[in-house]
Design a protein around this motif. Structure first.
Motif, short mmCIF file in Angstrom:
data_model
loop_
_atom_site.label_atom_id
_atom_site.label_comp_id
_atom_site.label_asym_id
_atom_site.label_seq_id
_atom_site.Cartn_x
_atom_site.Cartn_y
_atom_site.Cartn_z
N ARG A 145 58.38 54.57 2.94
CA ARG A 145 59.64 55.07 2.37
C ARG A 145 59.38 56.06 1.25
O ARG A 145 60.16 56.99 1.04
N HIS A 146 58.26 55.88 0.53
CA HIS A 146 58.01 56.74 -0.63
C HIS A 146 56.89 57.74 -0.44
O HIS A 146 56.56 58.46 -1.38
N ARG A 147 56.26 57.78 0.73
CA ARG A 147 55.10 58.67 0.90
C ARG A 147 55.12 59.37 2.25
O ARG A 147 55.33 58.73 3.27
N ASP A 148 54.86 60.68 2.21
CA ASP A 148 54.58 61.42 3.43
C ASP A 148 53.09 61.69 3.49
O ASP A 148 52.41 61.70 2.46
N LEU A 149 52.56 61.91 4.67
CA LEU A 149 51.20 62.45 4.79
C LEU A 149 51.33 63.96 5.01
O LEU A 149 52.39 64.46 5.40
N GLU A 150 50.24 64.67 4.76
CA GLU A 150 50.29 66.11 4.95
C GLU A 150 50.55 66.40 6.44
O GLU A 150 49.82 65.90 7.31
N GLY A 151 51.59 67.15 6.70
CA GLY A 151 51.91 67.50 8.09
C GLY A 151 52.51 66.36 8.89
O GLY A 151 52.73 66.49 10.10
N VAL A 167 70.84 58.96 5.31
CA VAL A 167 70.43 57.95 4.32
C VAL A 167 69.01 58.21 3.82
O VAL A 167 68.65 57.78 2.72
N ALA A 168 68.21 58.95 4.59
CA ALA A 168 66.83 59.24 4.17
C ALA A 168 66.75 60.44 3.23
O ALA A 168 65.80 60.55 2.45
N ALA A 169 67.72 61.34 3.29
CA ALA A 169 67.69 62.51 2.41
C ALA A 169 67.69 62.05 0.96
O ALA A 169 68.37 61.09 0.61
N ARG A 184 66.43 57.73 0.30
CA ARG A 184 65.07 57.28 0.58
C ARG A 184 64.47 56.54 -0.61
O ARG A 184 63.67 55.63 -0.45
N HIS A 185 64.87 56.94 -1.83
CA HIS A 185 64.25 56.35 -3.01
C HIS A 185 65.15 55.42 -3.80
O HIS A 185 64.76 54.95 -4.87
N ARG A 186 66.36 55.19 -3.34
CA ARG A 186 67.29 54.37 -4.14
C ARG A 186 68.10 53.43 -3.26
O ARG A 186 68.64 53.83 -2.25
N SER A 217 62.26 76.56 7.44
CA SER A 217 60.92 76.30 6.90
C SER A 217 60.92 75.07 6.00
O SER A 217 59.94 74.33 5.98
N ALA A 218 62.00 74.83 5.28
CA ALA A 218 62.06 73.63 4.43
C ALA A 218 62.30 72.41 5.32
O ALA A 218 63.04 72.49 6.30
N PRO A 219 61.68 71.27 4.96
CA PRO A 219 61.93 70.05 5.75
C PRO A 219 63.42 69.71 5.75
O PRO A 219 64.11 69.91 4.76
N ILE A 220 63.89 69.17 6.86
CA ILE A 220 65.32 68.88 7.04
C ILE A 220 65.85 67.96 5.94
O ILE A 220 66.99 68.12 5.49
N LEU A 221 65.04 67.01 5.47
CA LEU A 221 65.55 66.09 4.46
C LEU A 221 65.76 66.80 3.12
O LEU A 221 66.66 66.45 2.36
#
Lengths: 286, 286
Positions: B28-34, A17-19, A28-30, A199-203
């Motif tokens: 929900r809408h923001r990641d931090l670096e790392g 649901v977060a992807a 995550r955005h909808r 290397s790419a984030p899982i989401l």
């Protein structure tokens, strides 16, 4: 850290649901109208007793019924019914000896071992939530899942196991098809998640695999809700985006449009959750 | 549905990170670096053994150590150390008889019952992750938490309980202050979550409460990382937004700016998680 199979199944539900973007699904955005992100978070938490049951030795159908019961809550919400229909046998397969890389043969063995009582619990699960399903073939009306537990006497009379019940629907429901064919698209999704490079984030990888799944076949949930023409339109637009290299803005636009139009490819989301679970079992992911 | 205290604590962790906008924090809408959203999902899942321990009868310090151990994983990530420091005693308090509305007196009793061995496990938790803390007062250098388990002999010699250790830091760490003063801001946040009216979605209510908390006091994590002037600037800007009725676009802009500037009010996020947990115990939420 000592993550259990139930932990991984819960995490698969959360990652699914977060992807984002996952065209037409809550992500995550909808949110969808009347179906918000937080219900999926709560559903993943509340499905736990059933997922733990799936990791144990009790009847498989009871594990599914408990997972649905927990997920649905008092307001009978159906957020992850389809996900759980795939996750429960996968969790069971992952926790049977001998331990090893989870394979289609493992989950086939789980399906083959199902009983008539498992099928009865599957029917009981339909009493708990409102699930979009279509009418069965005329020779199987007494087994219409929409009848819920009222169909159990007919089920017992025919002596059908859960695996056999799902085989009846495999030509028009891709979740049933997974059960019958050894979870080919779930394992395919897991392979794509592994291949997409750690290397790419899982989401991000999960969103890419969602698009692949959507482009691959008609979403049977969309077919049920809007008919095959709309489903084919959605599939074709996913295939075009994929052929164009999945340009982020175009995928986002399509995701927004699908949500606005109420076209929700729920089967695709369910397959992604199953693929995420298998990938987590194989050591991929956070 | 039969949600346990551990379930509710996990759900509180999930709702905290999903609430948006929460200025300066992963949301929900923001990641931090790392520091990405999915690490928080995984941390909520992996903290479970410790949270279950907190709901049981074993030593409280061990529950915290296990929760941190699970959350941190092999890469020693610190996503929810502070949240767990608040949640573990709250879960313990919620699961002690007599069952009733979780109150500050309940958690005060938990703090007062802590032992020197609980304090030793608290120090061991600092071996597992990198936590931003400042130097202790010069008369307590031998108890510097940054020494981790190396500080345990000094701790035993002084005979300090976990409650007493945290009291040493209460003037400069608002999580320690919660322990000493009966969790006033955690219970205040829960009250705001309840008062905000159950008609608004829980994640919106949580974001509103985050702004209230941020406006209320300097975030001690920001003080440690950037000094009191930056922390006061952040507090004042939250207070202005609150006075203006929290106009959504302005709050979003401030959230973006804080993330861009690397100003992360981690203590405020921890307090929100604790407030969400208390509210869930009281029947609020999804």
């Amino acid at each position: 850290m000592s993550r259990t199979a139930a932990d991984r199944a819960q995490l698969a539900l959360l990652l699914e649901v977060a992807a984002t973007p996952t065209i037409g699904n809550v992500d995550r955005h909808r949110d969808l109208e009347g179906l918000h992100f937080e219900r999926f978070l709560a559903g993943a938490i509340d499905a736990r007793p059933g997922l733990e049951h799936a990791a144990g030795d009790g009847p498989l159908g009871r594990a599914f019924l408990r997972a649905v019961d927990g997920m649905a809550g008092e307001d009978r919400e159906n957020t992850q019914f389809g996900c759980l229909l795939l996750l429960v046998p996968l969790v069971r397969a992952a926790t049977r000896p001998p331990a090893g890389r989870l394979s289609p043969a493992d989950v086939r063995a789980v399906v083959e071992a199902t009983t008539v009582e498992d099928a009865a619990d599957f029917y009981r699960a339909f009493d708990r939530v409102d699930v979009a399903v279509e009418a069965p073939p005329t020779d199987a009306e007494d087994l219409d899942v929409r009848r819920g537990s009222a169909a159990i006497p007919a089920l017992r009379e025919r002596g059908l196991t859960l695996g056999e019940v799902l085989a009846l629907g495999a030509d028009r429901d891709d979740l049933a098809r997974e059960w019958v064919e050894g979870f080919p698209r779930s394992f395919g999704a897991a392979q794509s998640l592994e291949a997409a490079g750690s290397s790419a984030p899982i989401l991000e990888r999960a969103a890419a695999v969602h698009l692949e799944l959507l482009a691959g076949r008609l979403d049977t949930h969309v077919v049920r809700q809007h008919g095959p023409a709309v489903a084919e339109e959605l599939r074709a637009s996913a295939a075009r985006l994929l052929a164009d290299g999945a340009p982020p803005e175009a995928v986002e636009r399509t995701a927004d449009a699908s949500v606005a139009d109420g076209i929700n490819p729920g089967t695709t989301a369910d397959l992604l959750a199953a693929g995420l679970y298998i990938a987590l079992e194989r050591g991929v992911g956070p």
